[in-house]
Design an enzyme around this catalytic site. Structure first.
Site, short mmCIF file in Angstrom:
data_model
loop_
_atom_site.label_atom_id
_atom_site.label_comp_id
_atom_site.label_asym_id
_atom_site.label_seq_id
_atom_site.Cartn_x
_atom_site.Cartn_y
_atom_site.Cartn_z
N GLU A 134 0.38 -4.52 4.49
CA GLU A 134 0.05 -3.71 3.30
C GLU A 134 0.64 -4.40 2.07
O GLU A 134 0.08 -4.35 0.98
CB GLU A 134 0.65 -2.31 3.47
CG GLU A 134 0.34 -1.39 2.32
CD GLU A 134 0.86 0.04 2.54
OE1 GLU A 134 0.74 0.57 3.65
OE2 GLU A 134 1.40 0.60 1.58
N ARG B 299 -5.62 2.63 1.66
CA ARG B 299 -4.88 1.52 1.02
C ARG B 299 -5.82 0.41 0.54
O ARG B 299 -5.51 -0.76 0.59
CB ARG B 299 -3.83 0.93 1.98
CG ARG B 299 -2.79 1.90 2.43
CD ARG B 299 -1.91 2.41 1.27
NE ARG B 299 -0.96 3.37 1.77
CZ ARG B 299 -1.23 4.68 1.90
NH1 ARG B 299 -2.41 5.17 1.53
NH2 ARG B 299 -0.33 5.51 2.38
N SER C 255 6.15 0.49 3.28
CA SER C 255 5.48 0.14 4.55
C SER C 255 5.01 -1.31 4.48
O SER C 255 4.25 -1.67 3.59
CB SER C 255 4.26 1.02 4.77
OG SER C 255 4.65 2.36 4.74
C1 LIG Z 1 10.50 2.27 -1.03
C2 LIG Z 1 9.00 2.17 -1.20
C3 LIG Z 1 8.21 3.20 -0.74
C4 LIG Z 1 6.81 3.12 -0.90
N1 LIG Z 1 6.05 4.17 -0.44
C5 LIG Z 1 4.70 4.14 -0.61
C6 LIG Z 1 3.89 5.23 -0.16
O1 LIG Z 1 4.39 6.25 0.33
N2 LIG Z 1 2.56 5.14 -0.32
C7 LIG Z 1 1.97 4.05 -0.89
O2 LIG Z 1 0.75 4.04 -1.02
N3 LIG Z 1 2.71 3.00 -1.32
C8 LIG Z 1 4.06 3.01 -1.19
N4 LIG Z 1 4.82 1.95 -1.61
C9 LIG Z 1 4.15 0.76 -2.21
C10 LIG Z 1 4.12 0.77 -3.76
O3 LIG Z 1 5.00 1.73 -4.28
C11 LIG Z 1 2.72 1.07 -4.28
O4 LIG Z 1 1.80 0.14 -3.78
C12 LIG Z 1 2.66 1.05 -5.80
O5 LIG Z 1 1.42 1.52 -6.27
C13 LIG Z 1 2.91 -0.32 -6.40
O6 LIG Z 1 3.07 -0.16 -7.79
P1 LIG Z 1 3.65 -1.31 -8.67
O7 LIG Z 1 3.48 -0.92 -10.10
O8 LIG Z 1 5.03 -1.64 -8.25
O9 LIG Z 1 2.65 -2.49 -8.30
P2 LIG Z 1 2.95 -4.04 -8.19
O10 LIG Z 1 3.73 -4.30 -6.95
O11 LIG Z 1 3.52 -4.54 -9.47
O12 LIG Z 1 1.49 -4.61 -8.00
C14 LIG Z 1 0.77 -4.33 -6.82
C15 LIG Z 1 -0.62 -4.96 -6.94
O13 LIG Z 1 -1.36 -4.28 -7.93
C16 LIG Z 1 -1.77 -5.18 -8.96
N5 LIG Z 1 -1.62 -4.49 -10.24
C17 LIG Z 1 -0.51 -3.88 -10.70
N6 LIG Z 1 -0.76 -3.32 -11.90
C18 LIG Z 1 -2.04 -3.63 -12.22
C19 LIG Z 1 -2.88 -3.37 -13.34
N7 LIG Z 1 -2.45 -2.68 -14.40
N8 LIG Z 1 -4.15 -3.85 -13.32
C20 LIG Z 1 -4.61 -4.55 -12.24
N9 LIG Z 1 -3.86 -4.82 -11.16
C21 LIG Z 1 -2.59 -4.37 -11.14
C22 LIG Z 1 -0.83 -6.37 -8.84
O14 LIG Z 1 -1.42 -7.55 -9.35
C23 LIG Z 1 -0.58 -6.42 -7.36
O15 LIG Z 1 -1.63 -7.10 -6.71
C24 LIG Z 1 6.22 1.98 -1.50
C25 LIG Z 1 7.04 0.95 -1.97
C26 LIG Z 1 8.43 1.05 -1.83
C27 LIG Z 1 9.29 -0.05 -2.35
#
Ligand SMILES: Cc1cc2nc3c(=O)[nH]c(=O)nc-3n(C[C@H](O)[C@H](O)[C@H](O)COP(=O)(O)OP(=O)(O)OC[C@H]3O[C@@H](n4cnc5c(N)ncnc54)[C@H](O)[C@@H]3O)c2cc1C
Length: 348
Positions: free
Chosen positions: A328, A163, A232
């Site tokens: 996380e 992570r 998580s």
């Molecule tokens: C129900 C649920 C289940 C999940 N299960 C998992 C799992 O099994 N494993 C896991 O690893 N995670 C899990 N997650 C967490 C999440 O899905 C991941 O971290 C995912 O990659 C976040 O994507 P996002 O586009 O929503 O990012 P965001 O929440 O929009 O952003 C997350 C971070 O990344 C940065 N960011 C986003 N896009 C960019 C970009 N293009 N350039 C630079 N920085 C950027 C943002 O500034 C922020 O700091 C889960 C979340 C939920 C709600």
């Protein structure tokens, strides 16, 4: 396109927090991103790039510019032994997993149904059911704000860990991910060593793994549309072998996963449950009744309620096991990221 004032962040965070940014815009090309970043009206404002907001808790309104990455497109090239995918950062992660499988390109199936965008996947090196994105990521394309140019960063230089990556820390403010490259070997190997996937046997197909992972996740995890959450809430902690042995003597059934470097990874969800916190409600925030690692918004929770619950969980686990859980989820304050303690002190 110019950014909109008083940009509603509610649809852009899976916790369902009501929050606004001073300015916000969904951009769908590098040219559009460059244009906004060069404009004197926006260039010096605090800035936050978002994908789907599924790893974020807004602890307040954001006094700056939110840029939602909506860049789309997938290019595929092929050589004798692998497919190479070049995927724009705004593509949806789960749809990519689904699409690649439908094209006969296996590899990403263990990471099905992880919410969010492709661009955010390398940020925390997403992973599930024994596979992390770094296993298939070959490069990350970024717009570098200091150099004002596009760069291709080979996966080996991204600092991927559990992570973790350099995007999360040192490159947080200087590099915006625009695309991610993946290499999927044609000689596919199933990864079924994790939990219930073990029962699938050796003749399993990638589609069967995908179906099983989807089913398990739908059964186990609260869906953000019904119950706001960000997956998580805490990372699984790693302790040294001595500490793990002492805990195992006291709690023989405690799950423990020895790591290559001699340390031992523990299950944060088990520690929270064992501390008696599963299902705990504090105001409109709760530790999920089925999955103790997930904190949920029971409906209309304010950020401070989630933050106070998170702090309580952290303290209780520390009191009982001597382990400080690390969040996380990322906390976003008025002008940028804050720690859980900072978010807590603002909530008092
Ligand atoms: C129900 C649920 C289940 C999940 N299960 C998992 C799992 O099994 N494993 C896991 O690893 N995670 C899990 N997650 C967490 C999440 O899905 C991941 O971290 C995912 O990659 C976040 O994507 P996002 O586009 O929503 O990012 P965001 O929440 O929009 O952003 C997350 C971070 O990344 C940065 N960011 C986003 N896009 C960019 C970009 N293009 N350039 C630079 N920085 C950027 C943002 O500034 C922020 O700091 C889960 C979340 C939920 C709600």
């Amino acid at each position: 396109m110019t950014p909109s004032a008083h940009f509603d962040l509610t649809p852009w965070n899976t916790f369902g927090m009501k929050a606004y940014a001073d300015w916000g815009l969904a951009f769908d090309s590098l040219a559009e991103l460059q244009q906004i970043l060069l404009d004197d009206r926006w260039r010096n404002l605090p800035r936050l790039v978002l994908g789907g907001g599924s790893n974020i808790l807004f602890t307040s309104d954001f006094s700056g510019l939110v840029l939602v990455n909506a860049m789309k497109g997938i290019d595929v090239t092929e050589c004798d032994d692998a497919w190479s995918l070049h995927v724009a950062a705004g593509e949806n992660w789960h749809q990519l997993v689904q699409w690649s499988l439908s094209q006969g390109m296996a590899g990403l199936e263990n990471m099905a149904l992880i919410p969010g965008s492709v661009g955010a996947a390398p940020v925390q090196n997403i992973g599930a059911y024994g596979v992390e994105v770094c296993r298939y990521c070959s490069y990350v394309d970024v717009w570098d704000l200091d150099l004002q140019q596009q760069l291709r960063i080979p996966a080996q230089e991204c600092g991927f860990g559990y992570r973790e990556s350099r995007f999360k820390q040192e490159w947080q403010h200087s590099r915006i991910i625009t695309a991610v490259g993946f290499k999927l070997p044609k000689q596919w190997q199933a990864v079924t060593g994790y939990g219930p996937l073990r029962e699938l046997g050796s003749q399993v197909t990638a589609q069967q793994i995908f179906n099983t992972v989807c089913q398990l996740r739908l059964e186990k995890l609260p869906q953000p549309e019904q119950l706001g959450n960000a997956g998580s809430f805490f990372k699984n902690p790693t302790v040294d072998a001595g500490k793990a042995a002492a805990l195992q003597a006291e709690y023989p059934v405690m799950p423990a996963y020895p790591q290559a470097d001699g340390s031992v990874k523990l299950a944060a969800g088990w520690l929270i449950e064992r501390a008696g916190l599963k299902g705990l409600e504090m105001g409109r925030a709760a530790v999920h009744a089925q999955q103790a690692l997930v904190l949920v918004n029971l409906g209309g929770a304010a950020a401070f309620e989630i933050v106070k619950l998170a702090k309580h969980v952290q303290q209780r686990v520390h009191e009982q096991f001597g382990i400080k859980l690390t969040p996380e989820v990322r906390f976003m304050g008025t002008t940028g990221e804050v720690t859980l303690d900072e978010a807590c002190s603002c909530a008092d």
